[in-house]
Motif scaffolding. Sequence first.
Motif, PDB file in Angstrom:
ATOM      1  N   ARG A 189      39.916  62.710  32.015  1.00 28.68           N
ATOM      2  CA  ARG A 189      38.641  63.267  32.448  1.00 28.68           C
ATOM      3  C   ARG A 189      38.488  64.739  32.064  1.00 28.68           C
ATOM      4  N   SER A 190      39.629  65.381  31.743  1.00 27.02           N
ATOM      5  CA  SER A 190      39.589  66.809  31.437  1.00 27.02           C
ATOM      6  C   SER A 190      39.305  67.085  29.973  1.00 27.02           C
ATOM      7  N   ARG A 191      38.971  66.044  29.235  1.00 31.63           N
ATOM      8  CA  ARG A 191      38.671  66.213  27.815  1.00 31.63           C
ATOM      9  C   ARG A 191      37.477  67.157  27.649  1.00 31.63           C
ATOM     10  N   GLY A 192      37.649  68.145  26.791  1.00 23.97           N
ATOM     11  CA  GLY A 192      36.566  69.076  26.542  1.00 23.97           C
ATOM     12  C   GLY A 192      36.559  70.285  27.457  1.00 23.97           C
ATOM     13  N   TRP A 193      37.475  70.292  28.439  1.00 27.59           N
ATOM     14  CA  TRP A 193      37.533  71.434  29.353  1.00 27.59           C
ATOM     15  C   TRP A 193      38.310  72.581  28.717  1.00 27.59           C
ATOM     16  N   SER A 194      37.832  73.807  28.952  1.00 26.55           N
ATOM     17  CA  SER A 194      38.582  74.979  28.490  1.00 26.55           C
ATOM     18  C   SER A 194      39.748  75.239  29.451  1.00 26.55           C
ATOM     19  N   ASP A 195      40.734  75.971  28.983  1.00 30.44           N
ATOM     20  CA  ASP A 195      41.874  76.306  29.835  1.00 30.44           C
ATOM     21  C   ASP A 195      41.437  77.091  31.069  1.00 30.44           C
ATOM     22  N   ASP A 196      40.526  78.013  30.861  1.00 32.80           N
ATOM     23  CA  ASP A 196      40.051  78.837  31.972  1.00 32.80           C
ATOM     24  C   ASP A 196      39.374  77.992  33.042  1.00 32.80           C
ATOM     25  N   ASP A 197      38.566  77.036  32.596  1.00 27.56           N
ATOM     26  CA  ASP A 197      37.868  76.195  33.563  1.00 27.56           C
ATOM     27  C   ASP A 197      38.845  75.314  34.329  1.00 27.56           C
ATOM     28  N   LEU A 198      39.863  74.841  33.640  1.00 26.17           N
ATOM     29  CA  LEU A 198      40.868  74.021  34.325  1.00 26.17           C
ATOM     30  C   LEU A 198      41.599  74.839  35.392  1.00 26.17           C
ATOM     31  N   LEU A 199      41.923  76.076  35.029  1.00 29.99           N
ATOM     32  CA  LEU A 199      42.614  76.943  35.994  1.00 29.99           C
ATOM     33  C   LEU A 199      41.708  77.260  37.173  1.00 29.99           C
ATOM     34  N   MET A 200      40.445  77.445  36.892  1.00 27.28           N
ATOM     35  CA  MET A 200      39.468  77.691  37.958  1.00 27.28           C
ATOM     36  C   MET A 200      39.437  76.523  38.928  1.00 27.28           C
ATOM     37  N   LEU A 201      39.383  75.332  38.382  1.00 21.35           N
ATOM     38  CA  LEU A 201      39.362  74.137  39.235  1.00 21.35           C
ATOM     39  C   LEU A 201      40.663  74.009  40.022  1.00 21.35           C
ATOM     40  N   ALA A 202      41.762  74.333  39.373  1.00 26.72           N
ATOM     41  CA  ALA A 202      43.063  74.251  40.044  1.00 26.72           C
ATOM     42  C   ALA A 202      43.119  75.189  41.240  1.00 26.72           C
ATOM     43  N   HIS A 203      42.646  76.420  41.045  1.00 25.54           N
ATOM     44  CA  HIS A 203      42.613  77.366  42.159  1.00 25.54           C
ATOM     45  C   HIS A 203      41.725  76.861  43.286  1.00 25.54           C
ATOM     46  N   LEU A 204      40.629  76.245  42.913  1.00 28.09           N
ATOM     47  CA  LEU A 204      39.728  75.696  43.919  1.00 28.09           C
ATOM     48  C   LEU A 204      40.450  74.633  44.746  1.00 28.09           C
ATOM     49  N   TYR A 205      41.203  73.785  44.074  1.00 24.18           N
ATOM     50  CA  TYR A 205      41.954  72.747  44.780  1.00 24.18           C
ATOM     51  C   TYR A 205      43.026  73.356  45.694  1.00 24.18           C
ATOM     52  N   VAL A 206      43.747  74.333  45.180  1.00 26.70           N
ATOM     53  CA  VAL A 206      44.809  74.958  45.982  1.00 26.70           C
ATOM     54  C   VAL A 206      44.226  75.625  47.229  1.00 26.70           C
ATOM     55  N   ASP A 207      43.157  76.383  47.032  1.00 26.34           N
ATOM     56  CA  ASP A 207      42.510  77.037  48.170  1.00 26.34           C
ATOM     57  C   ASP A 207      42.022  76.008  49.177  1.00 26.34           C
ATOM     58  N   GLN A 208      41.432  74.936  48.652  1.00 29.09           N
ATOM     59  CA  GLN A 208      40.904  73.901  49.531  1.00 29.09           C
ATOM     60  C   GLN A 208      42.026  73.262  50.339  1.00 29.09           C
ATOM     61  N   MET A 209      43.150  73.033  49.690  1.00 28.09           N
ATOM     62  CA  MET A 209      44.290  72.428  50.381  1.00 28.09           C
ATOM     63  C   MET A 209      44.796  73.336  51.499  1.00 28.09           C
ATOM     64  N   LEU A 210      44.914  74.627  51.189  1.00 29.00           N
ATOM     65  CA  LEU A 210      45.380  75.570  52.202  1.00 29.00           C
ATOM     66  C   LEU A 210      44.390  75.657  53.359  1.00 29.00           C
ATOM     67  N   SER A 211      43.121  75.683  53.027  1.00 29.06           N
ATOM     68  CA  SER A 211      42.093  75.748  54.061  1.00 29.06           C
ATOM     69  C   SER A 211      42.163  74.519  54.971  1.00 29.06           C
ATOM     70  N   THR A 212      42.347  73.367  54.347  1.00 27.49           N
ATOM     71  CA  THR A 212      42.450  72.135  55.128  1.00 27.49           C
ATOM     72  C   THR A 212      43.696  72.149  56.016  1.00 27.49           C
ATOM     73  N   ALA A 213      44.799  72.585  55.450  1.00 29.63           N
ATOM     74  CA  ALA A 213      46.040  72.647  56.220  1.00 29.63           C
ATOM     75  C   ALA A 213      45.877  73.553  57.432  1.00 29.63           C
ATOM     76  N   SER A 214      45.263  74.706  57.219  1.00 29.59           N
ATOM     77  CA  SER A 214      45.055  75.635  58.321  1.00 29.59           C
ATOM     78  C   SER A 214      44.139  75.049  59.383  1.00 29.59           C
ATOM     79  N   LEU A 215      43.171  74.264  58.923  1.00 33.93           N
ATOM     80  CA  LEU A 215      42.253  73.621  59.859  1.00 33.93           C
ATOM     81  C   LEU A 215      42.986  72.583  60.713  1.00 33.93           C
TER      82      LEU A 215
END
Lengths: 208, 208
Positions: free
Chosen positions: A147-173
């Motif tokens: 599904r990541s075909r055509g994605w730039s490295d920067d965009d992938l890293l952006m999405l990864a950070h979003l996932y990590v933050d979301q996971m931490l936020s959920t854990a804290s909740l």
Amino acid sequence: MSHTPGARQAQKQRTRQALLDAALGLLAEQSLSSLGLREVTRAAGVAPTAFYRHFRSTADLGVALVGEALDSLHAMIRTTLSPVDDSARRITRAVGLVAGHVDAHPAHVRFVARERHGGVQPVREAIREQLVRFAEEVKAELAKDPRSRGWSDDDLLMLAHLYVDQMLSTASLFLETPGDEPLERERVARLAARQLRLIGTGRAHWLD
Amino acid sequence: MSHTPGARQAQKQRTRQALLDAALGLLAEQSLSSLGLREVTRAAGVAPTAFYRHFRSTADLGVALVGEALDSLHAMIRTTLSPVDDSARRITRAVGLVAGHVDAHPAHVRFVARERHGGVQPVREAIREQLVRFAEEVKAELAKDPRSRGWSDDDLLMLAHLYVDQMLSTASLFLETPGDEPLERERVARLAARQLRLIGTGRAHWLD
DNA sequence: TCATCCAGTTAACAACTGTTCTCCCGCGGT
DNA sequence: ACCGCGGGAGAACAGTTGTTAACTGGATGA
């Protein structure tokens, strides 16, 4: 008594671990910047001066705790990682893994969430560094997905950070919801699942 | 009647503000749970005992600071709110507003980010309560958007919380980047913009 | 076996903490 | 003009803090 090599260093690491555990316990109800050296040694059952054999300061101890806490988080991220897609079944599984980790290591989760923006700079930096590493790991896993075909490295890293933050936020909740309220827990779980689903939807249509 | 503009009460609120400002300054390099009463009064230029005329404890002062800090955040949210859509131009405007607010009130942003998960329970609850209010406000604004047709109230609230968390995360990120590094700032701004765009994309295809 | 090392202890230091009591003195109401 | 209220100052309290120094005793290596 025993000439077994390493009994000396084994005992040292034992008290070192006692200090770390005592500190982690005390940090349930305060921040690292208010954690006293004597307070820790008292809870660990050793003399105040013994502290210096292991750490220069409580901030130094905090950095050591970062390693411990993020190691346990690391394991969870790995298992949460492999099935990163939008299938509702796998999303709920990921949320369940987070909930399980919070149950297994509540003190670690609390410590990371609290000290990530806390008052001790070296600890903040250590946490940030580890989270960046996590994000890069998530990015690498995302890159494998067709599904990541055509994605730039920067965009992938952006999405990864979003996932990590979301996971931490959920854990804290999860941490903030008392364990004896299963209906509240379910509410949090469904909220987290929907947020993941929305991010996943955005991901699916990112290249439009 | 106590409507008297009194120079008496004016002076009282003046020293009260001095205590709040002094505390906010000290909290740049430590957490609230390690903030000492005497430390604050020393920085404010008053006697230690004067503290009790205004607050019962430093935790009490912290709750007062929450009100102050969130008031300033409130203003930003309002302005950031109205143009909540996916137009790239408006997203960059929103990110710019966040950056501007961090520049204008760095101490407030730092305080909220730090004490949101900090070691003082009453303060944590006060912040959480205010953020919930913000999310409801965002939700109300989202509901006005024609794009929200067919959305359930729960989903709207979920999206609102996502936006609020994202805004706080972005603000904290701006805070950590030194002000004399404009290229780093631009990098953060573009990261935040892309994350907002991804959320917006997910929003646009939520009902598929 | 014996000298060495070193994690942990005890004692003491000055500095700092939160809290209470007592006092001061200028504004506000009469 | 007078008195009382109340914000603030000053002094003193018992506890606690981080840090240094000298010491102990069991594991360690020759």
